[in-house]
Write a protein that holds these residues in place. Structure first.
Motif, mmCIF file in Angstrom:
data_model
loop_
_atom_site.group_PDB
_atom_site.id
_atom_site.type_symbol
_atom_site.label_atom_id
_atom_site.label_comp_id
_atom_site.label_asym_id
_atom_site.label_seq_id
_atom_site.Cartn_x
_atom_site.Cartn_y
_atom_site.Cartn_z
ATOM 1 N N ASP A 21 8.485 -13.291 -49.776
ATOM 2 C CA ASP A 21 7.757 -13.455 -48.517
ATOM 3 C C ASP A 21 7.072 -12.150 -48.102
ATOM 4 N N THR A 22 6.379 -11.531 -49.064
ATOM 5 C CA THR A 22 5.691 -10.257 -48.836
ATOM 6 C C THR A 22 4.413 -10.479 -48.033
ATOM 7 N N ASN A 23 4.025 -9.467 -47.276
ATOM 8 C CA ASN A 23 2.801 -9.523 -46.478
ATOM 9 C C ASN A 23 1.621 -9.985 -47.335
ATOM 10 N N GLN A 24 0.846 -10.941 -46.828
ATOM 11 C CA GLN A 24 -0.239 -11.537 -47.613
ATOM 12 C C GLN A 24 -1.356 -10.535 -47.909
ATOM 13 N N ASP A 25 -1.647 -9.643 -46.968
ATOM 14 C CA ASP A 25 -2.684 -8.637 -47.214
ATOM 15 C C ASP A 25 -2.297 -7.731 -48.379
ATOM 16 N N LEU A 26 -1.011 -7.420 -48.473
ATOM 17 C CA LEU A 26 -0.535 -6.582 -49.570
ATOM 18 C C LEU A 26 -0.633 -7.335 -50.896
ATOM 19 N N LEU A 27 -0.261 -8.607 -50.879
ATOM 20 C CA LEU A 27 -0.379 -9.421 -52.092
ATOM 21 C C LEU A 27 -1.842 -9.561 -52.524
ATOM 22 N N LEU B 221 -7.468 -0.687 -45.985
ATOM 23 C CA LEU B 221 -7.535 -0.579 -44.528
ATOM 24 C C LEU B 221 -6.626 -1.612 -43.864
ATOM 25 N N LYS B 222 -6.561 -2.798 -44.448
ATOM 26 C CA LYS B 222 -5.757 -3.876 -43.865
ATOM 27 C C LYS B 222 -4.258 -3.588 -43.925
ATOM 28 N N ILE B 223 -3.815 -2.868 -44.963
ATOM 29 C CA ILE B 223 -2.367 -2.636 -45.090
ATOM 30 C C ILE B 223 -1.910 -1.359 -44.387
ATOM 31 N N GLN B 224 -2.833 -0.619 -43.807
ATOM 32 C CA GLN B 224 -2.453 0.618 -43.117
ATOM 33 C C GLN B 224 -1.419 0.398 -42.008
ATOM 34 N N PRO B 225 -1.503 -0.712 -41.248
ATOM 35 C CA PRO B 225 -0.510 -0.915 -40.175
ATOM 36 C C PRO B 225 0.901 -1.220 -40.687
ATOM 37 N N LEU B 226 1.046 -1.558 -41.970
ATOM 38 C CA LEU B 226 2.369 -1.910 -42.491
ATOM 39 C C LEU B 226 3.309 -0.711 -42.397
ATOM 40 N N LYS B 227 4.493 -0.949 -41.854
ATOM 41 C CA LYS B 227 5.447 0.141 -41.657
ATOM 42 C C LYS B 227 6.148 0.536 -42.949
ATOM 43 N N LYS B 228 6.350 -0.434 -43.827
ATOM 44 C CA LYS B 228 7.062 -0.115 -45.057
ATOM 45 C C LYS B 228 6.494 -0.922 -46.219
ATOM 46 N N ILE B 229 6.205 -0.206 -47.309
ATOM 47 C CA ILE B 229 5.728 -0.834 -48.540
ATOM 48 C C ILE B 229 6.735 -0.502 -49.631
ATOM 49 N N PRO B 230 7.186 -1.496 -50.393
ATOM 50 C CA PRO B 230 8.155 -1.228 -51.464
ATOM 51 C C PRO B 230 7.706 -0.075 -52.361
ATOM 52 N N THR B 231 8.657 0.732 -52.783
ATOM 53 C CA THR B 231 8.355 1.944 -53.545
ATOM 54 C C THR B 231 7.572 1.666 -54.818
ATOM 55 N N ASP B 232 7.961 0.623 -55.563
ATOM 56 C CA ASP B 232 7.272 0.353 -56.825
ATOM 57 C C ASP B 232 5.812 -0.034 -56.590
#
Length: 319
Positions: free
Chosen positions: A211-217, A275-286
């Motif tokens: 259930d990862t953020n859609q913008d990141l996917l 630009l869209k993922i900038q607001p994300l507080k945490k992105i998985p390390t890999d």
């Protein structure tokens, strides 16, 4: 460096309408000649900096005309108002096959030739400029039949392909000079792109289940698409090197233009995606590490593909 084997052709804003170089200059052994207006005149050449000729109009050229009919400055003036090209040293219009060369033809030729034939010093050959004008300029389109035209354009395309591969894969000129080494290098680079694509596929598959953020996917998918398109493009470069049929080469070029356009588009999407993922507080390390590495590579190839598309689009490949 001999003037005739490599001729300077530059077009800077400060130079206004002056261009260092002339398609009518030729060398035959040690002899230097001018073939302007379908004549063959022996000349003596000197390379003059355009700043010595502050010409703002055709009328200004009269002041700089040489008293010596055999003197050549290797300098031409482009008058955009009348769309004409003039020899500065002789004050005459540039003509090839009894046809006036247009200023717009010279400008288009410079965009193409300087991108494909430029040496490290920014110097290009006069023969390349001349060949472009008589094979690709609209004014001279009826000088060659379709087979001859296709053959010459095919030769240009193959040169472009070799130089693009050198630039895009960080290969050396020596590597690309040998066909076997050239093919092997491109194949290895394409394998690297396939591996990058596989890594993205694995990450996408893994994080779709979480259930990862859609913008990141979406951004990950765009990077996967970029690696796929790069691989397709370089495979066409590899195929083009072995193309012996001129019409096949032109067909490959059409496809390469389409792929290059898609690459430029997906790179724009990737920029927006970051630009869209900038607001994300945490992105998985890999994912973060993969994004960092691929974003650096993306910035490197972005300008290259923009330039590639500009060069390829200069070639008239027909319908």
């Amino acid at each position: 460096m001999k003037v005739g084997s490599s001729l300077m052709a530059s077009m800077d804003d400060d130079d206004k309408g002056l261009v260092k170089g002339c398609p009518c200059y030729k060398e035959f052994g040690k002899d230097q000649v001018c073939v302007n207006n379908d004549d063959v005149q022996p000349v003596s050449t000197i390379i003059v900096d355009p700043t010595f000729f502050p010409a703002d109009s055709v009328e200004d050229l009269e002041e700089f005309k040489s008293d010596n009919e055999s003197m050549c400055y290797l300098l031409i003036y482009l008058d955009d108002t009348s769309d004409t090209a003039y020899c500065v040293s002789q004050g005459k219009r540039i003509k090839i096959n009894n046809r006036p060369v247009r200023a717009s033809d010279i400008r288009e030729a410079l965009q193409f030739v300087t991108a494909t034939e430029k040496a490290g010093s920014g110097v290009i050959c006069s023969t390349c400029l001349y060949k472009y004008l008589v094979t690709m300029g609209d004014v001279f389109e009826d000088l060659l039949n379709e087979t001859e035209r296709a053959k010459v354009i095919s030769e240009y395309i193959q040169k472009i392909a070799a130089k693009m591969a050198v630039d895009m894969t960080n290969a050396t000129e020596e590597q690309m000079a040998d066909k076997e080494s050239y093919n092997q290098h491109l194949k290895e680079y394409i394998k690297q792109l396939i591996n990058i694509r596989s890594e993205w596929s694995s990450l996408i598959f893994l994080y779709q289940k979480k259930d990862t953020n859609q913008d990141l996917l979406d951004l990950m998918e765009q990077y996967r698409t970029l690696s796929r398109l790069e691989g397709i493009f370089l495979f066409q470069v590899l195929t083009l090197r072995d193309a012996t049929d001129e019409l096949v080469a032109l067909g490959l070029l059409r496809f390469m233009i389409e792929v290059a356009e898609k690459v430029v588009k997906v790179i724009d999407d990737i920029r927006d995606g970051h630009l869209k993922i900038q607001p994300l507080k945490k992105i998985p390390t890999d994912i973060k590490e993969m994004l960092k590495e691929e974003n650096s590579r993306r910035m490197t190839i972005e300008q290259r593909f923009t330039n590639v598309l500009k060069v390829l689009s200069q070639v008239d490949v027909g319908a």
